[in-house]
Design a protein around this motif. Structure first.
Motif, PDB file in Angstrom:
ATOM      1  N   VAL A   1       0.838  -1.204   0.000  1.00 45.71           N
ATOM      2  CA  VAL A   1       0.000   0.000   0.000  1.00 45.71           C
ATOM      3  C   VAL A   1       0.870   1.249   0.000  1.00 45.71           C
ATOM      4  CG1 VAL A   1      -1.610   1.366   1.378  1.00 45.71           C
ATOM      5  CG2 VAL A   1      -2.007  -1.080   1.043  1.00 45.71           C
ATOM      6  N   ALA A   2       1.903   1.237   0.840  1.00 44.15           N
ATOM      7  CA  ALA A   2       2.799   2.401   0.919  1.00 44.15           C
ATOM      8  C   ALA A   2       3.499   2.641  -0.416  1.00 44.15           C
ATOM      9  CB  ALA A   2       3.832   2.190   2.024  1.00 44.15           C
ATOM     10  N   LEU A   3       3.948   1.557  -1.058  1.00 48.13           N
ATOM     11  CA  LEU A   3       4.648   1.695  -2.332  1.00 48.13           C
ATOM     12  C   LEU A   3       3.717   2.194  -3.420  1.00 48.13           C
ATOM     13  CD1 LEU A   3       7.086   1.293  -4.182  1.00 48.13           C
ATOM     14  CD2 LEU A   3       6.408  -1.102  -4.432  1.00 48.13           C
ATOM     15  N   LEU A   4       2.556   1.539  -3.562  1.00 50.13           N
ATOM     16  CA  LEU A   4       1.620   1.930  -4.614  1.00 50.13           C
ATOM     17  C   LEU A   4       1.096   3.345  -4.392  1.00 50.13           C
ATOM     18  CD1 LEU A   4      -0.403  -1.397  -4.985  1.00 50.13           C
ATOM     19  CD2 LEU A   4       1.279  -0.471  -6.579  1.00 50.13           C
ATOM     20  N   GLY A   5       0.891   3.713  -3.122  1.00 47.98           N
ATOM     21  CA  GLY A   5       0.399   5.051  -2.820  1.00 47.98           C
ATOM     22  C   GLY A   5       1.399   6.142  -3.112  1.00 47.98           C
ATOM     23  N   SER A   6       2.679   5.772  -3.210  1.00 48.68           N
ATOM     24  CA  SER A   6       3.718   6.763  -3.473  1.00 48.68           C
ATOM     25  C   SER A   6       4.008   6.931  -4.960  1.00 48.68           C
ATOM     26  CB  SER A   6       5.017   6.354  -2.753  1.00 48.68           C
ATOM     27  OG  SER A   6       5.545   5.168  -3.319  1.00 48.68           O
ATOM     28  N   LEU A   7       3.467   6.029  -5.794  1.00 44.58           N
ATOM     29  CA  LEU A   7       3.727   6.117  -7.239  1.00 44.58           C
ATOM     30  C   LEU A   7       2.913   7.244  -7.867  1.00 44.58           C
ATOM     31  CD1 LEU A   7       3.668   2.310  -8.160  1.00 44.58           C
ATOM     32  CD2 LEU A   7       5.678   3.779  -7.885  1.00 44.58           C
ATOM     33  N   PRO A   8       3.391   7.771  -8.995  1.00 50.09           N
ATOM     34  CA  PRO A   8       2.613   8.808  -9.700  1.00 50.09           C
ATOM     35  C   PRO A   8       1.205   8.309 -10.002  1.00 50.09           C
ATOM     36  CG  PRO A   8       4.808   8.606 -10.640  1.00 50.09           C
ATOM     37  CD  PRO A   8       4.662   7.477  -9.664  1.00 50.09           C
ATOM     38  N   ASN A   9       0.208   9.066  -9.631  1.00 48.68           N
ATOM     39  CA  ASN A   9      -1.168   8.583  -9.686  1.00 48.68           C
ATOM     40  C   ASN A   9      -2.082   9.782  -9.839  1.00 48.68           C
ATOM     41  OD1 ASN A   9      -3.524   7.150  -9.397  1.00 48.68           O
ATOM     42  ND2 ASN A   9      -3.199   6.583  -7.265  1.00 48.68           N
ATOM     43  N   ARG A  10      -2.653   9.960 -11.029  1.00 51.67           N
ATOM     44  CA  ARG A  10      -3.503  11.122 -11.282  1.00 51.67           C
ATOM     45  C   ARG A  10      -4.925  10.692 -11.612  1.00 51.67           C
ATOM     46  NH1 ARG A  10      -1.175  15.922 -11.312  1.00 51.67           N
ATOM     47  NH2 ARG A  10       1.108  16.044 -11.419  1.00 51.67           N
ATOM     48  N   CYS A  11      -5.836  11.538 -11.209  1.00 47.48           N
ATOM     49  CA  CYS A  11      -7.250  11.286 -11.472  1.00 47.48           C
ATOM     50  C   CYS A  11      -7.521  11.432 -12.969  1.00 47.48           C
ATOM     51  CB  CYS A  11      -8.107  12.264 -10.681  1.00 47.48           C
ATOM     52  SG  CYS A  11      -9.880  12.118 -11.001  1.00 47.48           S
ATOM     53  N   GLN A  12      -8.199  10.457 -13.552  1.00 47.70           N
ATOM     54  CA  GLN A  12      -8.489  10.502 -14.976  1.00 47.70           C
ATOM     55  C   GLN A  12      -9.605  11.478 -15.320  1.00 47.70           C
ATOM     56  OE1 GLN A  12      -9.132   6.513 -16.448  1.00 47.70           O
ATOM     57  NE2 GLN A  12      -7.196   5.758 -15.621  1.00 47.70           N
ATOM     58  N   LEU A  13     -10.283  12.016 -14.307  1.00 45.17           N
ATOM     59  CA  LEU A  13     -11.333  13.004 -14.563  1.00 45.17           C
ATOM     60  C   LEU A  13     -10.824  14.431 -14.418  1.00 45.17           C
ATOM     61  CD1 LEU A  13     -14.473  11.397 -12.858  1.00 45.17           C
ATOM     62  CD2 LEU A  13     -13.925  11.524 -15.290  1.00 45.17           C
ATOM     63  N   CYS A  14     -10.181  14.744 -13.291  1.00 43.83           N
ATOM     64  CA  CYS A  14      -9.739  16.126 -13.050  1.00 43.83           C
ATOM     65  C   CYS A  14      -8.247  16.328 -13.281  1.00 43.83           C
ATOM     66  CB  CYS A  14     -10.100  16.567 -11.635  1.00 43.83           C
ATOM     67  SG  CYS A  14      -9.155  15.727 -10.338  1.00 43.83           S
ATOM     68  N   GLN A  15      -7.501  15.238 -13.503  1.00 38.82           N
ATOM     69  CA  GLN A  15      -6.066  15.267 -13.785  1.00 38.82           C
ATOM     70  C   GLN A  15      -5.210  15.709 -12.601  1.00 38.82           C
ATOM     71  OE1 GLN A  15      -5.352  13.833 -16.663  1.00 38.82           O
ATOM     72  NE2 GLN A  15      -7.567  13.766 -17.012  1.00 38.82           N
ATOM     73  N   GLN A  16      -5.802  15.820 -11.423  1.00 41.92           N
ATOM     74  CA  GLN A  16      -5.031  16.192 -10.247  1.00 41.92           C
ATOM     75  C   GLN A  16      -4.388  14.956  -9.616  1.00 41.92           C
ATOM     76  OE1 GLN A  16      -4.622  19.509  -9.231  1.00 41.92           O
ATOM     77  NE2 GLN A  16      -5.598  19.784 -11.240  1.00 41.92           N
ATOM     78  N   ARG A  17      -3.283  15.179  -8.888  1.00 41.31           N
ATOM     79  CA  ARG A  17      -2.635  14.080  -8.199  1.00 41.31           C
ATOM     80  C   ARG A  17      -3.592  13.501  -7.154  1.00 41.31           C
ATOM     81  NH1 ARG A  17       2.208  11.764  -6.708  1.00 41.31           N
ATOM     82  NH2 ARG A  17       2.302  11.060  -4.536  1.00 41.31           N
ATOM     83  N   ILE A  18      -3.636  12.185  -7.068  1.00 37.74           N
ATOM     84  CA  ILE A  18      -4.533  11.514  -6.139  1.00 37.74           C
ATOM     85  C   ILE A  18      -3.848  11.369  -4.788  1.00 37.74           C
ATOM     86  CG2 ILE A  18      -5.775   9.381  -5.625  1.00 37.74           C
ATOM     87  CD1 ILE A  18      -6.091   8.984  -8.633  1.00 37.74           C
ATOM     88  N   GLU A  19      -4.452  11.970  -3.766  1.00 31.30           N
ATOM     89  CA  GLU A  19      -3.964  11.821  -2.399  1.00 31.30           C
ATOM     90  C   GLU A  19      -4.776  10.718  -1.713  1.00 31.30           C
ATOM     91  OE1 GLU A  19      -1.359  13.300  -1.477  1.00 31.30           O
ATOM     92  OE2 GLU A  19      -1.178  14.891  -2.986  1.00 31.30           O
TER      93      GLU A  19
END
Length: 268
Positions: A26-44
Protein backbone atom coordinates in the motif's frame (compact mmCIF):
# COMPACT_ATOMS: atom_id res chain seq x y z
CA UNK A 1 2.65 -29.98 22.84
CA UNK A 2 5.79 -28.60 21.22
CA UNK A 3 4.37 -29.33 17.75
CA UNK A 4 1.21 -27.36 18.56
CA UNK A 5 3.22 -24.40 19.84
CA UNK A 6 5.44 -24.53 16.74
CA UNK A 7 2.39 -24.54 14.43
CA UNK A 8 0.93 -21.53 16.25
CA UNK A 9 4.27 -19.71 16.03
CA UNK A 10 4.54 -20.37 12.28
CA UNK A 11 0.95 -19.22 11.80
CA UNK A 12 1.66 -15.99 13.67
CA UNK A 13 4.82 -15.41 11.61
CA UNK A 14 2.91 -15.96 8.35
CA UNK A 15 0.11 -13.60 9.44
CA UNK A 16 2.62 -10.97 10.56
CA UNK A 17 4.56 -11.31 7.33
CA UNK A 18 1.39 -11.00 5.26
CA UNK A 19 0.41 -7.87 7.19
CA UNK A 20 3.84 -6.32 6.65
CA UNK A 21 3.66 -7.17 2.94
CA UNK A 22 0.20 -5.57 2.63
CA UNK A 23 1.31 -2.41 4.42
CA UNK A 24 4.46 -2.20 2.29
CA UNK A 25 2.48 -2.73 -0.91
CA UNK A 26 0.00 0.00 0.00
CA UNK A 27 2.80 2.40 0.92
CA UNK A 28 4.65 1.69 -2.33
CA UNK A 29 1.62 1.93 -4.61
CA UNK A 30 0.40 5.05 -2.82
CA UNK A 31 3.72 6.76 -3.47
CA UNK A 32 3.73 6.12 -7.24
CA UNK A 33 2.61 8.81 -9.70
CA UNK A 34 -1.17 8.58 -9.69
CA UNK A 35 -3.50 11.12 -11.28
CA UNK A 36 -7.25 11.29 -11.47
CA UNK A 37 -8.49 10.50 -14.98
CA UNK A 38 -11.33 13.00 -14.56
CA UNK A 39 -9.74 16.13 -13.05
CA UNK A 40 -6.07 15.27 -13.79
CA UNK A 41 -5.03 16.19 -10.25
CA UNK A 42 -2.64 14.08 -8.20
CA UNK A 43 -4.53 11.51 -6.14
CA UNK A 44 -3.96 11.82 -2.40
CA UNK A 45 -4.78 8.73 -0.34
CA UNK A 46 -5.96 10.80 2.68
CA UNK A 47 -8.14 8.49 4.81
CA UNK A 48 -8.97 5.99 2.07
CA UNK A 49 -7.19 3.09 3.83
CA UNK A 50 -9.21 3.77 7.00
CA UNK A 51 -12.37 3.00 5.08
CA UNK A 52 -10.91 0.28 2.84
CA UNK A 53 -7.84 -1.33 4.48
CA UNK A 54 -4.94 -2.33 2.23
CA UNK A 55 -6.56 -0.64 -0.79
CA UNK A 56 -4.91 2.06 -2.86
CA UNK A 57 -7.10 4.67 -4.51
CA UNK A 58 -6.08 4.92 -8.16
CA UNK A 59 -7.49 6.27 -11.39
CA UNK A 60 -9.93 8.63 -9.67
CA UNK A 61 -9.52 10.99 -6.72
CA UNK A 62 -11.78 10.95 -3.68
CA UNK A 63 -13.43 14.25 -4.63
CA UNK A 64 -14.42 13.06 -8.12
CA UNK A 65 -15.41 9.63 -6.84
CA UNK A 66 -17.74 10.95 -4.13
CA UNK A 67 -19.20 13.60 -6.45
CA UNK A 68 -20.00 10.94 -9.07
CA UNK A 69 -21.92 8.60 -6.75
CA UNK A 70 -25.67 8.80 -6.31
CA UNK A 71 -26.46 11.71 -3.99
CA UNK A 72 -29.99 10.42 -3.42
CA UNK A 73 -31.84 7.11 -3.25
CA UNK A 74 -32.84 5.52 -6.54
CA UNK A 75 -35.39 2.93 -7.62
CA UNK A 76 -33.66 -0.40 -8.20
CA UNK A 77 -36.06 -1.07 -11.04
CA UNK A 78 -35.91 2.00 -13.29
CA UNK A 79 -33.26 4.17 -11.63
CA UNK A 80 -35.44 7.23 -10.94
CA UNK A 81 -34.85 9.29 -7.80
CA UNK A 82 -36.99 8.29 -4.80
CA UNK A 83 -37.25 9.96 -1.36
CA UNK A 84 -36.60 6.87 0.80
CA UNK A 85 -34.33 3.83 0.75
CA UNK A 86 -36.58 1.17 -0.75
CA UNK A 87 -36.47 -1.30 -3.63
CA UNK A 88 -39.00 0.19 -6.07
CA UNK A 89 -40.71 3.43 -6.92
CA UNK A 90 -44.51 3.43 -7.10
CA UNK A 91 -44.52 2.79 -10.84
CA UNK A 92 -42.16 -0.19 -10.66
CA UNK A 93 -44.08 -1.71 -7.74
CA UNK A 94 -46.83 -2.56 -10.23
CA UNK A 95 -44.63 -4.95 -12.22
CA UNK A 96 -41.47 -5.43 -10.06
CA UNK A 97 -38.79 -5.49 -12.77
CA UNK A 98 -35.42 -7.13 -12.23
CA UNK A 99 -33.30 -5.37 -9.60
CA UNK A 100 -30.31 -3.47 -10.96
CA UNK A 101 -27.76 -2.46 -8.32
CA UNK A 102 -25.26 0.29 -9.15
CA UNK A 103 -23.48 2.97 -7.10
CA UNK A 104 -23.88 5.72 -9.70
CA UNK A 105 -25.40 6.91 -12.96
CA UNK A 106 -23.45 6.37 -16.16
CA UNK A 107 -24.51 9.82 -17.37
CA UNK A 108 -23.50 11.79 -14.28
CA UNK A 109 -19.77 11.45 -13.87
CA UNK A 110 -18.22 8.01 -14.25
CA UNK A 111 -19.34 7.19 -17.79
CA UNK A 112 -16.03 8.22 -19.41
CA UNK A 113 -14.02 6.11 -16.95
CA UNK A 114 -16.15 3.02 -17.43
CA UNK A 115 -15.97 3.39 -21.21
CA UNK A 116 -12.18 3.78 -20.94
CA UNK A 117 -11.95 0.55 -18.94
CA UNK A 118 -13.72 -1.38 -21.69
CA UNK A 119 -12.37 0.21 -24.85
CA UNK A 120 -8.96 1.63 -23.85
CA UNK A 121 -7.86 -0.85 -21.15
CA UNK A 122 -7.48 1.99 -18.63
CA UNK A 123 -8.33 -0.13 -15.61
CA UNK A 124 -6.81 2.03 -12.86
CA UNK A 125 -10.18 3.20 -11.42
CA UNK A 126 -11.85 -0.21 -11.64
CA UNK A 127 -11.04 -1.31 -8.07
CA UNK A 128 -12.27 1.93 -6.50
CA UNK A 129 -15.58 1.91 -8.39
CA UNK A 130 -16.08 -1.81 -7.70
CA UNK A 131 -15.51 -1.12 -4.00
CA UNK A 132 -18.31 1.45 -4.10
CA UNK A 133 -20.57 -1.11 -5.76
CA UNK A 134 -19.73 -3.59 -2.97
CA UNK A 135 -20.54 -0.94 -0.35
CA UNK A 136 -23.90 -0.29 -2.00
CA UNK A 137 -24.66 -4.03 -2.08
CA UNK A 138 -23.82 -4.44 1.60
CA UNK A 139 -26.09 -1.50 2.44
CA UNK A 140 -29.03 -3.05 0.59
CA UNK A 141 -28.44 -6.47 2.14
CA UNK A 142 -28.24 -4.90 5.61
CA UNK A 143 -31.59 -3.18 5.07
CA UNK A 144 -33.05 -6.45 3.70
CA UNK A 145 -33.90 -4.91 0.35
CA UNK A 146 -31.96 -7.59 -1.51
CA UNK A 147 -30.77 -11.10 -0.65
CA UNK A 148 -27.17 -12.11 -1.19
CA UNK A 149 -26.85 -14.41 -4.20
CA UNK A 150 -25.24 -17.82 -4.03
CA UNK A 151 -22.92 -17.01 -6.90
CA UNK A 152 -21.68 -14.18 -9.12
CA UNK A 153 -21.91 -14.72 -12.88
CA UNK A 154 -20.13 -12.25 -15.16
CA UNK A 155 -21.76 -11.50 -18.50
CA UNK A 156 -19.51 -13.45 -20.88
CA UNK A 157 -17.84 -12.33 -24.08
CA UNK A 158 -17.80 -14.48 -27.17
CA UNK A 159 -14.36 -16.12 -27.60
CA UNK A 160 -13.75 -14.02 -30.74
CA UNK A 161 -14.39 -10.77 -28.86
CA UNK A 162 -12.35 -11.96 -25.88
CA UNK A 163 -9.35 -12.64 -28.12
CA UNK A 164 -9.74 -9.24 -29.75
CA UNK A 165 -10.11 -7.25 -26.51
CA UNK A 166 -7.80 -9.39 -24.38
CA UNK A 167 -9.98 -9.32 -21.26
CA UNK A 168 -13.59 -9.32 -20.08
CA UNK A 169 -14.26 -6.30 -17.88
CA UNK A 170 -17.34 -8.00 -16.39
CA UNK A 171 -15.12 -10.88 -15.23
CA UNK A 172 -12.65 -8.44 -13.64
CA UNK A 173 -15.49 -6.77 -11.73
CA UNK A 174 -16.95 -10.12 -10.64
CA UNK A 175 -13.54 -11.38 -9.52
CA UNK A 176 -13.01 -8.29 -7.36
CA UNK A 177 -16.53 -8.47 -5.91
CA UNK A 178 -16.05 -12.15 -5.13
CA UNK A 179 -13.04 -11.31 -2.97
CA UNK A 180 -14.69 -8.36 -1.21
CA UNK A 181 -18.04 -10.03 -0.53
CA UNK A 182 -16.82 -13.62 -0.19
CA UNK A 183 -19.30 -14.90 -2.79
CA UNK A 184 -18.14 -17.54 -5.30
CA UNK A 185 -17.62 -16.65 -8.95
CA UNK A 186 -18.96 -18.94 -11.69
CA UNK A 187 -17.66 -18.21 -15.19
CA UNK A 188 -18.63 -21.54 -16.79
CA UNK A 189 -22.42 -21.85 -16.41
CA UNK A 190 -23.30 -19.01 -18.79
CA UNK A 191 -21.94 -19.08 -22.34
CA UNK A 192 -22.20 -16.57 -25.18
CA UNK A 193 -22.80 -18.63 -28.31
CA UNK A 194 -23.33 -15.81 -30.82
CA UNK A 195 -20.65 -13.25 -31.65
CA UNK A 196 -23.00 -10.25 -31.56
CA UNK A 197 -22.08 -6.85 -32.95
CA UNK A 198 -21.30 -4.03 -30.44
CA UNK A 199 -24.52 -2.52 -29.13
CA UNK A 200 -23.39 1.06 -28.45
CA UNK A 201 -24.93 2.51 -31.62
CA UNK A 202 -27.96 0.20 -31.94
CA UNK A 203 -31.58 1.14 -31.28
CA UNK A 204 -33.62 -0.66 -28.64
CA UNK A 205 -35.21 -2.95 -31.24
CA UNK A 206 -31.84 -3.69 -32.83
CA UNK A 207 -30.36 -4.50 -29.41
CA UNK A 208 -33.13 -7.00 -28.71
CA UNK A 209 -32.64 -8.67 -32.07
CA UNK A 210 -28.87 -8.65 -31.58
CA UNK A 211 -29.05 -10.43 -28.21
CA UNK A 212 -31.84 -12.86 -29.00
CA UNK A 213 -30.60 -16.41 -28.35
CA UNK A 214 -27.04 -15.13 -27.98
CA UNK A 215 -26.51 -17.00 -24.69
CA UNK A 216 -27.07 -20.46 -23.28
CA UNK A 217 -26.79 -22.12 -19.89
CA UNK A 218 -24.82 -25.25 -19.15
CA UNK A 219 -26.71 -28.32 -17.97
CA UNK A 220 -25.16 -28.17 -14.50
CA UNK A 221 -26.75 -24.94 -13.18
CA UNK A 222 -28.23 -25.70 -9.77
CA UNK A 223 -28.52 -22.30 -8.05
CA UNK A 224 -31.60 -20.59 -6.66
CA UNK A 225 -30.21 -17.01 -6.59
CA UNK A 226 -27.60 -15.48 -8.87
CA UNK A 227 -26.21 -12.01 -9.53
CA UNK A 228 -25.27 -11.09 -13.08
CA UNK A 229 -22.21 -8.83 -13.20
CA UNK A 230 -21.59 -6.26 -15.94
CA UNK A 231 -19.87 -2.91 -16.28
CA UNK A 232 -22.93 -0.89 -17.27
CA UNK A 233 -26.63 -1.50 -17.85
CA UNK A 234 -28.21 0.73 -20.49
CA UNK A 235 -31.45 -0.55 -22.02
CA UNK A 236 -31.12 -3.80 -20.06
CA UNK A 237 -31.44 -5.88 -23.22
CA UNK A 238 -28.45 -8.11 -22.51
CA UNK A 239 -29.26 -8.86 -18.87
CA UNK A 240 -32.96 -9.34 -19.67
CA UNK A 241 -32.06 -11.94 -22.30
CA UNK A 242 -29.84 -13.75 -19.80
CA UNK A 243 -32.43 -13.46 -17.01
CA UNK A 244 -34.98 -15.13 -19.29
CA UNK A 245 -32.76 -18.23 -19.44
CA UNK A 246 -32.41 -18.38 -15.67
CA UNK A 247 -36.11 -17.74 -15.11
CA UNK A 248 -36.94 -20.77 -17.27
CA UNK A 249 -35.14 -22.82 -14.60
CA UNK A 250 -36.81 -20.88 -11.74
CA UNK A 251 -33.57 -19.16 -10.73
CA UNK A 252 -33.90 -15.68 -9.19
CA UNK A 253 -31.72 -13.07 -10.92
CA UNK A 254 -30.51 -9.59 -10.01
CA UNK A 255 -27.92 -7.49 -11.83
CA UNK A 256 -24.93 -5.69 -10.31
CA UNK A 257 -23.02 -3.15 -12.38
CA UNK A 258 -20.62 -0.23 -11.98
CA UNK A 259 -23.17 2.24 -13.38
CA UNK A 260 -26.57 2.32 -15.01
CA UNK A 261 -27.61 4.48 -17.93
CA UNK A 262 -31.13 5.61 -17.13
CA UNK A 263 -33.77 6.26 -19.78
CA UNK A 264 -33.58 9.74 -21.39
CA UNK A 265 -35.29 12.39 -19.26
CA UNK A 266 -35.61 10.14 -16.18
CA UNK A 267 -33.12 12.18 -14.14
CA UNK A 268 -34.25 15.61 -15.36
Amino acid sequence: MHVTVLKRTLTDVIKHGKSLYQHASVALLGSLPNRCQLCQQRIEQLDYQQWFPYQVLSGICQVCLVASLYQHEVCLGCGREIPLLQAYCGKCLKHTPMLVIAPCSYHQGLGPLIAAIKYQQQCAPLNAITQQLATRINQLIEHKLIRAPQVLIPVPLHPNRLRQRGFNQAWLIAHRLSKILNIPLDDTSLIRVVDTVPQADLSGKQRRENCHNAFKLSDSVSYQRVALIDDVVTTGTTVDEIARLFSQQYIYVQTWCLARAEAPGLLD
